[in-house]
Design a protein around this motif. Structure first.
Motif, PDB file in Angstrom:
ATOM      1  N   ALA A  38       7.414  50.191 -16.758  1.00  0.00           N
ATOM      2  CA  ALA A  38       6.530  51.250 -17.252  1.00  0.00           C
ATOM      3  C   ALA A  38       5.089  50.898 -16.955  1.00  0.00           C
ATOM      4  CB  ALA A  38       6.716  51.445 -18.754  1.00  0.00           C
ATOM      5  N   GLU A  39       4.247  51.932 -16.923  1.00  0.00           N
ATOM      6  CA  GLU A  39       2.809  51.758 -16.852  1.00  0.00           C
ATOM      7  C   GLU A  39       2.221  52.254 -18.162  1.00  0.00           C
ATOM      8  OE1 GLU A  39       1.210  53.847 -13.525  1.00  0.00           O
ATOM      9  OE2 GLU A  39       1.416  52.140 -12.153  1.00  0.00           O
ATOM     10  N   VAL A  40       1.340  51.434 -18.748  1.00  0.00           N
ATOM     11  CA  VAL A  40       0.651  51.843 -19.966  1.00  0.00           C
ATOM     12  C   VAL A  40      -0.846  51.664 -19.765  1.00  0.00           C
ATOM     13  CG1 VAL A  40       2.601  51.250 -21.450  1.00  0.00           C
ATOM     14  CG2 VAL A  40       0.811  49.554 -21.047  1.00  0.00           C
ATOM     15  N   LEU A  46      -5.245  49.801 -16.899  1.00  0.00           N
ATOM     16  CA  LEU A  46      -3.886  50.290 -16.668  1.00  0.00           C
ATOM     17  C   LEU A  46      -3.035  49.098 -16.249  1.00  0.00           C
ATOM     18  CD1 LEU A  46      -2.240  53.019 -16.433  1.00  0.00           C
ATOM     19  CD2 LEU A  46      -2.660  52.818 -13.980  1.00  0.00           C
ATOM     20  N   VAL A  47      -1.927  48.859 -16.944  1.00  0.00           N
ATOM     21  CA  VAL A  47      -1.109  47.679 -16.653  1.00  0.00           C
ATOM     22  C   VAL A  47       0.364  48.067 -16.547  1.00  0.00           C
ATOM     23  CG1 VAL A  47      -2.669  46.042 -17.753  1.00  0.00           C
ATOM     24  CG2 VAL A  47      -0.891  47.144 -19.119  1.00  0.00           C
ATOM     25  N   ALA A 201      -8.123  25.906 -18.562  1.00  0.00           N
ATOM     26  CA  ALA A 201      -7.305  24.882 -17.916  1.00  0.00           C
ATOM     27  C   ALA A 201      -7.125  25.150 -16.428  1.00  0.00           C
ATOM     28  CB  ALA A 201      -5.935  24.801 -18.597  1.00  0.00           C
ATOM     29  N   LEU A 202      -7.210  26.406 -16.040  1.00  0.00           N
ATOM     30  CA  LEU A 202      -7.096  26.749 -14.626  1.00  0.00           C
ATOM     31  C   LEU A 202      -8.413  26.537 -13.877  1.00  0.00           C
ATOM     32  CD1 LEU A 202      -4.954  30.011 -14.875  1.00  0.00           C
ATOM     33  CD2 LEU A 202      -4.223  27.770 -14.074  1.00  0.00           C
ATOM     34  N   ALA A 203      -9.385  25.946 -14.577  1.00  0.00           N
ATOM     35  CA  ALA A 203     -10.663  25.548 -13.963  1.00  0.00           C
ATOM     36  C   ALA A 203     -11.379  26.708 -13.301  1.00  0.00           C
ATOM     37  CB  ALA A 203     -10.448  24.422 -12.967  1.00  0.00           C
ATOM     38  N   GLY A 204     -11.415  27.809 -14.020  1.00  0.00           N
ATOM     39  CA  GLY A 204     -12.201  28.936 -13.545  1.00  0.00           C
ATOM     40  C   GLY A 204     -11.595  29.719 -12.410  1.00  0.00           C
ATOM     41  N   SER A 205     -10.298  29.539 -12.110  1.00  0.00           N
ATOM     42  CA  SER A 205      -9.682  30.294 -11.022  1.00  0.00           C
ATOM     43  C   SER A 205      -9.624  31.760 -11.402  1.00  0.00           C
ATOM     44  CB  SER A 205      -8.268  29.780 -10.734  1.00  0.00           C
ATOM     45  OG  SER A 205      -7.445  29.947 -11.865  1.00  0.00           O
ATOM     46  N   ASN A 206      -9.863  32.646 -10.440  1.00  0.00           N
ATOM     47  CA  ASN A 206      -9.858  34.099 -10.686  1.00  0.00           C
ATOM     48  C   ASN A 206      -8.451  34.613 -10.540  1.00  0.00           C
ATOM     49  OD1 ASN A 206     -12.683  34.435 -11.060  1.00  0.00           O
ATOM     50  ND2 ASN A 206     -12.919  34.096  -8.861  1.00  0.00           N
ATOM     51  N   THR A 207      -7.803  34.865 -11.675  1.00  0.00           N
ATOM     52  CA  THR A 207      -6.407  35.267 -11.641  1.00  0.00           C
ATOM     53  C   THR A 207      -6.203  36.489 -12.493  1.00  0.00           C
ATOM     54  OG1 THR A 207      -5.832  32.940 -11.467  1.00  0.00           O
ATOM     55  CG2 THR A 207      -4.060  34.473 -12.045  1.00  0.00           C
ATOM     56  N   ASP A 208      -5.540  37.464 -11.950  1.00  0.00           N
ATOM     57  CA  ASP A 208      -5.135  38.629 -12.736  1.00  0.00           C
ATOM     58  C   ASP A 208      -3.872  38.273 -13.491  1.00  0.00           C
ATOM     59  OD1 ASP A 208      -7.168  40.198 -11.867  1.00  0.00           O
ATOM     60  OD2 ASP A 208      -6.011  41.105 -10.225  1.00  0.00           O
ATOM     61  N   THR A 209      -3.885  38.523 -14.806  1.00  0.00           N
ATOM     62  CA  THR A 209      -2.722  38.207 -15.596  1.00  0.00           C
ATOM     63  C   THR A 209      -1.658  39.268 -15.441  1.00  0.00           C
ATOM     64  OG1 THR A 209      -3.732  39.313 -17.469  1.00  0.00           O
ATOM     65  CG2 THR A 209      -4.035  36.939 -17.314  1.00  0.00           C
ATOM     66  N   SER A 210      -0.381  38.855 -15.501  1.00  0.00           N
ATOM     67  CA  SER A 210       0.737  39.788 -15.462  1.00  0.00           C
ATOM     68  C   SER A 210       1.264  39.955 -16.871  1.00  0.00           C
ATOM     69  CB  SER A 210       1.838  39.248 -14.554  1.00  0.00           C
ATOM     70  OG  SER A 210       1.358  39.096 -13.242  1.00  0.00           O
ATOM     71  N   ARG A 381     -10.606  49.809  -9.984  1.00  0.00           N
ATOM     72  CA  ARG A 381     -10.229  51.154  -9.534  1.00  0.00           C
ATOM     73  C   ARG A 381      -8.727  51.296  -9.383  1.00  0.00           C
ATOM     74  NH1 ARG A 381     -15.187  50.461  -6.076  1.00  0.00           N
ATOM     75  NH2 ARG A 381     -16.808  51.587  -7.226  1.00  0.00           N
ATOM     76  N   GLU A 382      -8.052  50.186  -9.105  1.00  0.00           N
ATOM     77  CA  GLU A 382      -6.591  50.213  -9.007  1.00  0.00           C
ATOM     78  C   GLU A 382      -5.924  50.090 -10.368  1.00  0.00           C
ATOM     79  OE1 GLU A 382      -5.689  47.034  -6.355  1.00  0.00           O
ATOM     80  OE2 GLU A 382      -6.141  48.201  -4.543  1.00  0.00           O
ATOM     81  N   GLY A 383      -6.729  49.910 -11.414  1.00  0.00           N
ATOM     82  CA  GLY A 383      -6.179  49.770 -12.759  1.00  0.00           C
ATOM     83  C   GLY A 383      -5.524  48.434 -13.005  1.00  0.00           C
ATOM     84  N   LYS A 384      -5.876  47.414 -12.209  1.00  0.00           N
ATOM     85  CA  LYS A 384      -5.223  46.109 -12.326  1.00  0.00           C
ATOM     86  C   LYS A 384      -6.131  45.043 -12.925  1.00  0.00           C
ATOM     87  CE  LYS A 384      -2.198  47.001  -8.375  1.00  0.00           C
ATOM     88  NZ  LYS A 384      -1.791  46.559  -7.001  1.00  0.00           N
TER      89      LYS A 384
END
Length: 479
Positions: A38-40, A46-47, A201-210, A381-384
């Motif tokens: 699902a998308e909510v 938007l995830v 802990a990830l030392a500032g890495s740019n990560t989108d959470t799932s 813009r992609e809602g991510k």
């Protein structure tokens, strides 16, 4: 038959509801572990919600457009694989909340506990990738091993203390970045691991959470109550409006991002006594410098990135504008200044205006700022964009020049102290050394919280940025 129901999780450490945009599965469909179902739309972004187990969809606890509440049933799946018990099932318990699930299995069973006692049975509830933490529930048949995230079979473990994490999506963030969650020190109550702990802990890495979600196991329930009613329409399309007498084109309660924007704007206007200063700036030399950089390097930072670099430097000279004021319980006002800048920027999306932010912007040069602006604008813009991407800014820049307007007294991004606006760049007649010339000019505006500083400080900051834009080589030499 075993039907498992999992609840809508807290998608952002405190968000209490989300609008169900669409289901990606239907009742009767086969689903796999981690398959998007699902998308909510939350108040932030938007995830996609993934399924925490495999089987056949039994019940969808909501429909498109409905507001779903955190910790309420979201989807039920028939996992199959086990024969139905010959003894009548006890009335099923309501699915537990995430925090109740997280506590399940944190207590080891007593050594003198005997077979059929309640303590020996354990909770029977399993979080994604967990054992129950107490002895497995005894049945007349051998239970099959449970399916963990990724489809691997989890062996029955000895009782042990479970690591407490505020949200499954935080646990998944750690796993996807090969971070051992057991090595993370939690800063929450009783050592609870927060998203900020994992990100640190990830030392500032740019990560989108799932997204992941708590799961519970219940008997089949084909008619679970809906989480909440669909936003009610004030008047149906075509009906006359009672105030104006005109036909109604559409009318609905604001929700999701639009509701958040409306509340934020109202709060800013209500709480912040703002003032605005502005100035026209000759940016001819800035545009020429950017062209030379592009010729030399094959690429150049955006104009907004160059201006942002000057703005960040200006905030280090006028730190009052990189701050916020909070009202404490006793009514006292607390003024907090920051070391470093999280630079927000306004980004227009299909769901409305959002403010992604570049964390530690003071550590980045113009090229790096330009790259981060482009990356964050795309995911927004992609809602991510993650909640971390859309919160935590200390100062915001709004480039409304992209809408082909000269100026605007922008509303401050509450609870920040100021917002810098950039108008369009156009050619104008300009006096240079006593002679009239055609120059590239844009307007800068600064809206600021008059409680944090007086007009002299705001004007000093704006003049610093404007002078740097007028003579960028000199300014960059001192940064």
């Amino acid at each position: 038959m075993t039907v498992k129901t999992f609840l809508l999780p807290d998608l952002g450490e405190g968000l209490t509801e989300a609008e169900l945009v669409r289901w990606m599965v239907a009742a009767g469909d086969n689903v796999a572990v981690d398959q998007p179902i699902a998308e909510v739309e939350t108040a932030k972004s938007l995830v996609e919600i993934p399924c925490p187990f495999e089987g056949v969809v039994s019940t969808l606890h909501g429909e498109a457009g409905q507001m779903m509440l955190v910790d309420e049933p979201f989807i039920s799946v028939n996992t199959g694989g086990e024969e139905a018990s010959t003894t009548p099932e006890a009335p099923s318990e309501r699915a537990q909340s995430y925090r109740e699930e997280e506590l399940a299995g944190t207590q080891a069973p007593s050594e003198d506990t005997e077979g059929d006692s309640e303590a020996d049975e354990g909770s029977g509830n399993v979080l994604i990738g967990y054992g129950t933490g107490s002895a497995q529930r005894k049945t007349s048949r051998r239970r099959k091993p449970r399916t963990a995230v990724g489809g691997a079979r989890a062996a029955v473990q000895e009782p042990s203390e479970a690591v407490r994490v505020i949200n499954p999506l935080v646990r998944k963030l750690a796993r996807e970045n090969s971070l051992d969650i057991n090595s993370v020190k939690g800063s929450g109550p009783q050592g609870l691991i927060l998203r900020s702990d994992v990100e640190a802990a990830l030392a500032g890495s740019n990560t989108d959470t799932s997204m992941s979600a708590p799961v519970t196991e219940t008997a089949a329930q084909s008619e679970a109550p809906a989480a909440s009613a669909r936003p009610e329409q004030v008047a149906a399309m075509g009906e006359a409006d009672s105030r104006t007498g005109l036909p109604v084109a559409s009318s609905q309660v604001l929700s999701g991002v639009r509701k958040t924007i409306a509340n934020a704007m109202s709060t800013s206007r209500r709480e912040i006594p703002e003032a605005t200063v502005w100035v026209d700036v000759d940016v001819t030399k800035l545009l020429k410098l950017r062209s030379k950089i592009k010729e030399a390097d094959g690429r150049a930072p955006s104009v907004m990135a160059l201006i942002s670099r000057f703005a960040v430097a200006g905030l280090q000279r006028f730190p009052e504008l990189n701050s916020r004021i909070d009202t404490e319980a006793n009514g006292a006002l607390r003024h907090t200044l920051f070391e470093g800048v999280n630079l927000g920027f306004a980004a227009q999306t299909d769901r409305g205006l959002v403010v992604p932010n570049v964390r530690d912007a003071h550590k980045l040069n113009a090229q790096e700022l330009s790259a981060e602006f482009a990356r964050l604008a795309t995911v927004a813009r992609e809602g991510k964009a993650s909640v971390a991407d859309l919160s935590g800014s200390t100062f915001t820049i709004n480039n409304y020049g992209v809408f082909n307007v000269d100026g605007s007294a922008a509303i401050i991004n509450y609870p920040e102290a100021a917002i810098l606006g950039i108008g369009r760049i156009i050619e104008k007649p300009w006096v240079v050394n006593g002679r009239l010339k055609v120059r590239s000019v844009c307007e800068l505006t600064l809206s600021f919280d008059h409680r944090v500083c007086d007009g002299g400080t705001a004007a000093g900051f704006l003049r610093y940025v404007a002078d740097a834009m007028t003579d960028p080589k000199r300014a960059l030499a001192t940064l």
